[in-house]
Design a protein around this motif. Structure first.
Motif, PDB file in Angstrom:
ATOM      1  N   LEU A  52       0.826  -1.207   0.000  1.00  0.00           N
ATOM      2  CA  LEU A  52       0.000   0.000   0.000  1.00  0.00           C
ATOM      3  C   LEU A  52       0.861   1.259   0.000  1.00  0.00           C
ATOM      4  N   SER A  53       1.890   1.273   0.833  1.00  0.00           N
ATOM      5  CA  SER A  53       2.719   2.472   0.963  1.00  0.00           C
ATOM      6  C   SER A  53       3.565   2.735  -0.281  1.00  0.00           C
ATOM      7  N   SER A  54       3.778   1.709  -1.103  1.00  0.00           N
ATOM      8  CA  SER A  54       4.601   1.882  -2.296  1.00  0.00           C
ATOM      9  C   SER A  54       3.774   2.011  -3.578  1.00  0.00           C
TER      10      SER A  54
ATOM     11  N   LEU B  16       0.850   7.399   3.009  1.00  0.00           N
ATOM     12  CA  LEU B  16      -0.393   6.910   2.404  1.00  0.00           C
ATOM     13  C   LEU B  16      -0.582   7.550   1.033  1.00  0.00           C
ATOM     14  N   PRO B  17      -0.635   6.747  -0.038  1.00  0.00           N
ATOM     15  CA  PRO B  17      -0.822   7.294  -1.388  1.00  0.00           C
ATOM     16  C   PRO B  17      -2.210   7.917  -1.536  1.00  0.00           C
ATOM     17  N   PRO B  18      -2.445   8.651  -2.607  1.00  0.00           N
ATOM     18  CA  PRO B  18      -3.790   9.183  -2.872  1.00  0.00           C
ATOM     19  C   PRO B  18      -4.808   8.052  -2.954  1.00  0.00           C
ATOM     20  N   VAL B  19      -6.011   8.314  -2.447  1.00  0.00           N
ATOM     21  CA  VAL B  19      -7.079   7.321  -2.454  1.00  0.00           C
ATOM     22  C   VAL B  19      -8.235   7.824  -3.304  1.00  0.00           C
ATOM     23  N   GLU B  20      -8.679   6.998  -4.236  1.00  0.00           N
ATOM     24  CA  GLU B  20      -9.873   7.301  -5.020  1.00  0.00           C
ATOM     25  C   GLU B  20     -10.913   6.221  -4.754  1.00  0.00           C
TER      26      GLU B  20
ATOM     27  N   SER C 249      -3.286  -0.303  -5.912  1.00  0.00           N
ATOM     28  CA  SER C 249      -3.782  -1.229  -4.897  1.00  0.00           C
ATOM     29  C   SER C 249      -5.295  -1.086  -4.802  1.00  0.00           C
ATOM     30  N   PHE C 250      -6.006  -2.185  -5.035  1.00  0.00           N
ATOM     31  CA  PHE C 250      -7.458  -2.215  -4.888  1.00  0.00           C
ATOM     32  C   PHE C 250      -7.749  -2.926  -3.576  1.00  0.00           C
ATOM     33  N   ILE C 251      -8.350  -2.212  -2.624  1.00  0.00           N
ATOM     34  CA  ILE C 251      -8.525  -2.754  -1.277  1.00  0.00           C
ATOM     35  C   ILE C 251      -9.947  -3.269  -1.072  1.00  0.00           C
ATOM     36  N   THR C 252     -10.056  -4.349  -0.292  1.00  0.00           N
ATOM     37  CA  THR C 252     -11.368  -4.915   0.014  1.00  0.00           C
ATOM     38  C   THR C 252     -11.409  -5.350   1.474  1.00  0.00           C
TER      39      THR C 252
END
Length: 290
Positions: A33-35, A69-73, A109-112
């Motif tokens: 996630l961080s990368s 934390l990268p940008p989140v969409e 990264s697609f999080i679930t």
């Protein structure tokens, strides 16, 4: 002869963030996630922020890693499995927010919630990527055949003093890596005193509850039952558990790991209309000894 410049796509990571507790993210999940260049987080219609996004943001905040934390969409995905009529709209949104970014070379990264391969919203994206890769492979095969024909022509032209053919090819096959997450029922087992849900030759079944379904044979044949999506059938499900004389072996947990988590060790005390979508009901003979 034929010269190419290959265009490489970014990599997609499907990451399970666990049931709710930010500290249950795996080290690998945090590292990836961080990368990543960007995080895509699914959310239900009407939600400002999805549950998976809340978990990730809480984790990075707790560890004082906000700057990592990268940008989140967000992408709107129905959590209702019966809403397949919306699949086309969902795929269009995923194509715009995920596929196009991958083809531009970004790592995503697609999080679930829970695990990506277990009743997850990731299925929509997995289907989209599979369809793209299959189509891309077919196009590459046709392109290779065309290139062979062109090269053969160029060879003849070179013999006759003509210039060689120069072009570009796109080798944008999308790579996917799945990073598993912790299941809600394993976290529940640990939470209620480390009681093993299954042991020895116990039979276990995982059931997404459906309206007006009869589960009495399941309750008779399986030592452990994990019921998911219980909101549509909760009152009738409880009646069937009661009829099977297994109420003392049942436990319900709502929004496990979130600040408003609720644990019911007596399911007869639960108001059916107030049960959260994020609920897991477990019936196990090993819980009867609590």
């Amino acid at each position: 002869m034929y010269n190419t410049r290959k265009l490489k796509s970014g990599k997609l990571y499907a990451i399970g963030v666990g049931p709710g507790d930010p500290e249950l993210l795996t080290l690998k999940a945090v590292r990836v996630l961080s990368s990543s260049d960007i995080i895509i987080a699914p959310k239900s219609p009407g939600q400002k922020k999805g549950y998976a996004q809340s978990i990730v943001k809480a984790a990075f905040k707790n560890w004082e890693w906000d700057d990592k934390l990268p940008p989140v969409e967000t992408v709107e995905v129905s959590m209702n499995s019966s809403a397949d009529s919306k699949t086309f709209t969902i795929k269009n949104s995923l194509q715009r927010k995920v596929l196009e970014k991958l083809l531009a070379g970004q790592n995503i990264s697609f999080i679930t919630l829970g695990d990506p391969m277990f009743y997850s919203t990731y299925r929509h994206l997995a289907q989209l990527i599979q369809e793209y890769n299959q189509t891309n492979q077919a196009d590459q095969t046709k392109q290779t055949e065309l290139i062979d024909q062109i090269n053969q022509t160029n060879l003849t032209n070179q013999i006759n003093g003509a210039n060689s053919f120069n072009s570009q090819s796109n080798d944008a096959h999308i790579q996917v890596e799945v990073i598993p997450g912790i299941y809600s029922f394993s976290a529940i087992s640990a939470k209620i005193g480390g009681i093993q849900l299954t042991f020895g030759s116990d039979k276990t079944v995982i059931v997404p509850a459906k309206k007006d379904q009869d589960y009495r044979n399941y309750l008779k044949d399986f030592e452990t039952l994990v019921f998911l999506k219980v909101t549509s059938n909760f009152d009738k499900l409880v009646n069937q558990i009661k009829e099977s004389q297994r109420v003392e072996e049942a436990v319900l947990v709502e929004k496990l790991g979130f600040p408003d988590e609720k644990l019911y060790q007596n399911i007869l005390e639960v108001e059916p209309r107030k049960v959260s979508y994020l609920s897991t009901l477990i019936v196990s003979k090993n819980l009867g000894s609590r």
